[in-house]
Design a protein around this motif. Sequence first.
Motif, PDB file in Angstrom:
ATOM      1  N   UNK A   2      13.078 100.163  42.457  1.00  0.00           N
ATOM      2  CA  UNK A   2      11.670 100.529  42.588  1.00  0.00           C
ATOM      3  C   UNK A   2      11.134 100.925  41.219  1.00  0.00           C
ATOM      4  N   UNK A   3       9.906 101.448  41.191  1.00  0.00           N
ATOM      5  CA  UNK A   3       9.283 101.785  39.923  1.00  0.00           C
ATOM      6  C   UNK A   3      10.034 102.895  39.207  1.00  0.00           C
ATOM      7  N   UNK A   4      10.584 103.833  39.965  1.00  0.00           N
ATOM      8  CA  UNK A   4      11.359 104.908  39.340  1.00  0.00           C
ATOM      9  C   UNK A   4      12.575 104.334  38.608  1.00  0.00           C
ATOM     10  N   UNK A  38      10.267  92.534  43.844  1.00  0.00           N
ATOM     11  CA  UNK A  38       9.220  92.066  42.923  1.00  0.00           C
ATOM     12  C   UNK A  38       7.800  92.383  43.408  1.00  0.00           C
ATOM     13  N   UNK A  39       7.418  92.075  44.654  1.00  0.00           N
ATOM     14  CA  UNK A  39       6.039  92.358  45.086  1.00  0.00           C
ATOM     15  C   UNK A  39       5.675  93.839  45.021  1.00  0.00           C
ATOM     16  N   UNK A  44       2.946  98.457  42.321  1.00  0.00           N
ATOM     17  CA  UNK A  44       3.070  99.770  41.687  1.00  0.00           C
ATOM     18  C   UNK A  44       2.515  99.751  40.275  1.00  0.00           C
ATOM     19  N   UNK A  45       2.753  98.672  39.563  1.00  0.00           N
ATOM     20  CA  UNK A  45       2.236  98.556  38.202  1.00  0.00           C
ATOM     21  C   UNK A  45       0.712  98.480  38.206  1.00  0.00           C
ATOM     22  N   UNK A  46       0.151  97.751  39.161  1.00  0.00           N
ATOM     23  CA  UNK A  46      -1.311  97.654  39.269  1.00  0.00           C
ATOM     24  C   UNK A  46      -1.906  99.015  39.597  1.00  0.00           C
ATOM     25  N   UNK A  47      -1.281  99.733  40.508  1.00  0.00           N
ATOM     26  CA  UNK A  47      -1.787 101.051  40.895  1.00  0.00           C
ATOM     27  C   UNK A  47      -1.748 102.032  39.731  1.00  0.00           C
ATOM     28  N   UNK A  54      -0.496  87.790  35.524  1.00  0.00           N
ATOM     29  CA  UNK A  54      -0.024  86.840  36.536  1.00  0.00           C
ATOM     30  C   UNK A  54       1.041  85.903  35.986  1.00  0.00           C
ATOM     31  N   UNK A  55       0.870  85.328  34.756  1.00  0.00           N
ATOM     32  CA  UNK A  55       1.927  84.449  34.223  1.00  0.00           C
ATOM     33  C   UNK A  55       3.286  85.141  34.123  1.00  0.00           C
ATOM     34  N   UNK A  56       3.287  86.450  33.790  1.00  0.00           N
ATOM     35  CA  UNK A  56       4.564  87.147  33.704  1.00  0.00           C
ATOM     36  C   UNK A  56       5.227  87.228  35.069  1.00  0.00           C
ATOM     37  N   UNK A  57       4.457  87.659  36.094  1.00  0.00           N
ATOM     38  CA  UNK A  57       5.051  87.811  37.422  1.00  0.00           C
ATOM     39  C   UNK A  57       5.511  86.471  37.976  1.00  0.00           C
ATOM     40  N   UNK A  58       4.761  85.415  37.701  1.00  0.00           N
ATOM     41  CA  UNK A  58       5.183  84.085  38.158  1.00  0.00           C
ATOM     42  C   UNK A  58       6.452  83.639  37.461  1.00  0.00           C
ATOM     43  N   UNK A  59       6.543  83.919  36.149  1.00  0.00           N
ATOM     44  CA  UNK A  59       7.749  83.546  35.405  1.00  0.00           C
ATOM     45  C   UNK A  59       8.947  84.352  35.883  1.00  0.00           C
ATOM     46  N   UNK A  60       8.715  85.622  36.237  1.00  0.00           N
ATOM     47  CA  UNK A  60       9.800  86.463  36.747  1.00  0.00           C
ATOM     48  C   UNK A  60      10.327  85.905  38.054  1.00  0.00           C
TER      49      UNK A  60
END
Length: 384
Positions: A2-4, A38-39, A44-47, A54-60
């Motif tokens: 998770x984010x932690x 991942x989702x 969490x990062x957006x919040x 978006x390109x980073x998350x798609x590449x991940x």
Amino acid sequence: MDMDFVCAHAGRPVGAITRRDVARALLAVPSGVALVALPDLRRAMMAAGNPLSLPFWESAKATLSSIEAGVATVGDVQRWVESTGTEPILMTPSFFVWPEEDERGPVAAEMFGRLVAYLEERVEAGEIDPDALAAGDRTARGAYEELQERWLGTPLADGRVPGFAVSDEQDEESFAIWDEEEAFALAELQRIVAGLPTQPELPAGELDAAAARLRALLAQPGYPANVLRACAGFEDSPMPDDDGELWLAVAAGIAGPIADLSESGDLLEEFVDLDGELSLEDATLANLCAIQHADWLAGVAALARLGPGVLASPERMARLISESEDIDVDEHDVDDLNATESLFGSVVSLWGYLGIVDKDEVLTPLGWWGLPKALERAWSPAAE
């Protein structure tokens, strides 16, 4: 996952987390676990007001899916982490290579951290476009590589040049390991020779005769004289007047070459022809330098135990080394034996010129006496 976990792994608060931080955290857990998480990580990062892109998350997602499917290579994964824009390139176009993370010394770790911080500054300044890197843009990749090459070659405020500082540290570590191996091999050699039931004795007159022949040979141009001179370090220093000292210096040089060949007689074309074959001289020196301390120890120890009259051909040396109980080796296969035989082909050939073996590649009384002494000389600190 998770984010932690990401923040703890990166050692930063969520607002300062970078693409590289997320990528490294995702790779620190099984790919299936990372894909599931991942989702939620993205939300969490957006919040937190640090959405990345978006390109980073798609590449991940694409990279983790390839890993989970078993089709991703180590190079694919490394390239993906580098595309985050703040991961130093593992090997630059000029062939500077960063040590693996768990093998970095204090200097390499410091310089790697400095470069990461520098790249983060360049991303913040807009000089590096991580999205273009993630998309495989060649221009962006070229600029990314050039930026790092320039940083590695630019002196820091304290005068250190990062690339040279890392290389120097690696050299020091390699030399320290080499010295440790050499000291251990020397101690083992001395123990083995001291335990022989019959100590090797110098055959009367043979050393002087062999050294006189060797001195005449060394005065000649070309092979093998140029290789033997380089091995003994006689290209840059005068030969000793004492024949026995001369013979031992050359014999020791075969086990531990002191210098390389002089380039005075080489043609420029030989250096630019990368597809050309090595000369006999260069190939011989390369073979000598490729032989490990353990193989020298095993081979010479076996000859010392067997005594004069034993066959010491390259094939026999390879077999003696593979069967040695003096060193810890995995089971040798045919390729290992062939490689060792090839390396010792150069050794046995040079031994013949010193009278260590005769024309039939049989160990002589002189070789039985002189090989352990030559090896001891090559490995003793006083010889350096």
